[in-house]
Motif scaffolding. Sequence first.
Motif, PDB file in Angstrom:
ATOM      1  N   PRO A 223     124.389  10.591  34.281  1.00  0.00           N
ATOM      2  CA  PRO A 223     123.801  11.890  33.939  1.00  0.00           C
ATOM      3  C   PRO A 223     125.018  13.068  33.036  1.00  0.00           C
ATOM      4  N   HIS A 252     123.063  12.984  41.684  1.00  0.00           N
ATOM      5  CA  HIS A 252     123.533  11.497  41.626  1.00  0.00           C
ATOM      6  C   HIS A 252     123.775  11.300  43.707  1.00  0.00           C
ATOM      7  N   SER A 257     119.017  10.109  41.216  1.00  0.00           N
ATOM      8  CA  SER A 257     118.906   9.878  39.497  1.00  0.00           C
ATOM      9  C   SER A 257     119.079   8.647  39.706  1.00  0.00           C
ATOM     10  N   SER A 258     118.338   7.026  40.476  1.00  0.00           N
ATOM     11  CA  SER A 258     119.217   5.735  40.414  1.00  0.00           C
ATOM     12  C   SER A 258     117.628   4.928  39.640  1.00  0.00           C
ATOM     13  N   GLY A 259     117.993   4.507  38.201  1.00  0.00           N
ATOM     14  CA  GLY A 259     117.009   3.427  37.807  1.00  0.00           C
ATOM     15  C   GLY A 259     116.635   4.721  36.663  1.00  0.00           C
ATOM     16  N   THR A 260     116.741   5.632  36.667  1.00  0.00           N
ATOM     17  CA  THR A 260     116.337   6.793  35.350  1.00  0.00           C
ATOM     18  C   THR A 260     117.489   6.571  34.672  1.00  0.00           C
ATOM     19  N   HIS A 261     117.069   6.765  33.442  1.00  0.00           N
ATOM     20  CA  HIS A 261     118.057   7.239  31.664  1.00  0.00           C
ATOM     21  C   HIS A 261     118.627   8.211  31.683  1.00  0.00           C
ATOM     22  N   PHE A 265     117.371  12.262  31.685  1.00  0.00           N
ATOM     23  CA  PHE A 265     118.036  12.972  33.504  1.00  0.00           C
ATOM     24  C   PHE A 265     118.510  14.192  33.448  1.00  0.00           C
ATOM     25  N   THR A 296     109.323  11.750  29.478  1.00  0.00           N
ATOM     26  CA  THR A 296     110.769  11.584  30.258  1.00  0.00           C
ATOM     27  C   THR A 296     111.209  12.451  30.884  1.00  0.00           C
ATOM     28  N   ASN A 299     108.417  14.020  33.221  1.00  0.00           N
ATOM     29  CA  ASN A 299     109.050  13.169  34.479  1.00  0.00           C
ATOM     30  C   ASN A 299     110.329  13.623  35.018  1.00  0.00           C
ATOM     31  N   HIS A 300     111.110  13.489  34.930  1.00  0.00           N
ATOM     32  CA  HIS A 300     112.673  13.377  35.475  1.00  0.00           C
ATOM     33  C   HIS A 300     112.677  15.139  36.065  1.00  0.00           C
ATOM     34  N   ARG A 303     111.407  15.465  39.226  1.00  0.00           N
ATOM     35  CA  ARG A 303     111.740  14.709  40.220  1.00  0.00           C
ATOM     36  C   ARG A 303     113.109  15.321  40.945  1.00  0.00           C
TER      37      ARG A 303
END
Length: 312
Positions: A223, A252, A257-261, A265, A296, A299-300, A303
């Motif tokens: 990201p 990271h 951030s693994s598996g996110t856009h 992110f 998106t 939600n990010h 997180r």
Amino acid sequence: MASRDIYEHGFDESSGRTIAADTCPECGGRLDTDGGEIACRDCGIVIERCRLDRRGPRLVSGDDTSKARTGAPLTNTRHDRGLSTEIGYKRDGNGNTLSGKKQRQLNRLRREHTRARWRSKAERNLATGLSEIARIASDLELADSLREQASSLFRTAQNNGLLIGRSIESIAAASVYAICRLNETTRTLAEVATVTPVDVECVENGYRTLNTELELPVPPQSPIAFIPSIADEFELPAQVERRARAFAGRAHDDGVSSGTHPAGFAAACLAVAASSMADPPTQLALADAADVSAATVRNHRKRVTAFLAADE
């Protein structure tokens, strides 16, 4: 008498000194040439004025004293690797005007030469794909080295029969996107698709085919790479961008951030970093800049906020 090698020494225009062409003027390390750039292997400095031969490529022969010159170097960006012939119009090689009879003869030769340009349909498809790659690279303002790599990847895809049943434009766009991913150059699928006649799904399917069939060593996107472009679009202060990069780096490293856009992110990190501003950009605006949905980014952002609160 044997002539001196033209690459034995170079001239440093900044200092006015003659330097050795195989050692770095800063640290004395070894120099490597890659993509037309001369850089030091140890300190990484790029030296651009030490090995320039402005007279053009030299003709390789047994006689070292020969001053004959050849044409341009071979390149993968042309279907014939640059070994093409161009027939003139009104003047010969010496600049003299040709007669009308000679010009009509050249017109006939030029027409037949154009008809015989491609020896097969595969070569014609290759020329079409390379032209599309050149246009996409120009619209995205990519370096010539990336265009060269994308052209080479397109050749490999054609040799492996990956163009069968797929459009040439989609594989060409997928080759450009794959090379951007391999060189960690920040370009999204949407950015590539906007300069191509095909939609995002076709580019994504072409990239998935190249990645699967050719087993490309594509690294995961971070990201952090998307933060500068999104921040520049809103002209955010430098301190906000630094905070967002710090948030993205910590997330990271901890695997948040693994598996996110990655672009989404990055937009979420900018949203958290810019929350203290008087007039921060909205989540919808950040989502449009990152080419993701507002949900998106929301939600990010939750997180990232939860991660920072737990980390403190």
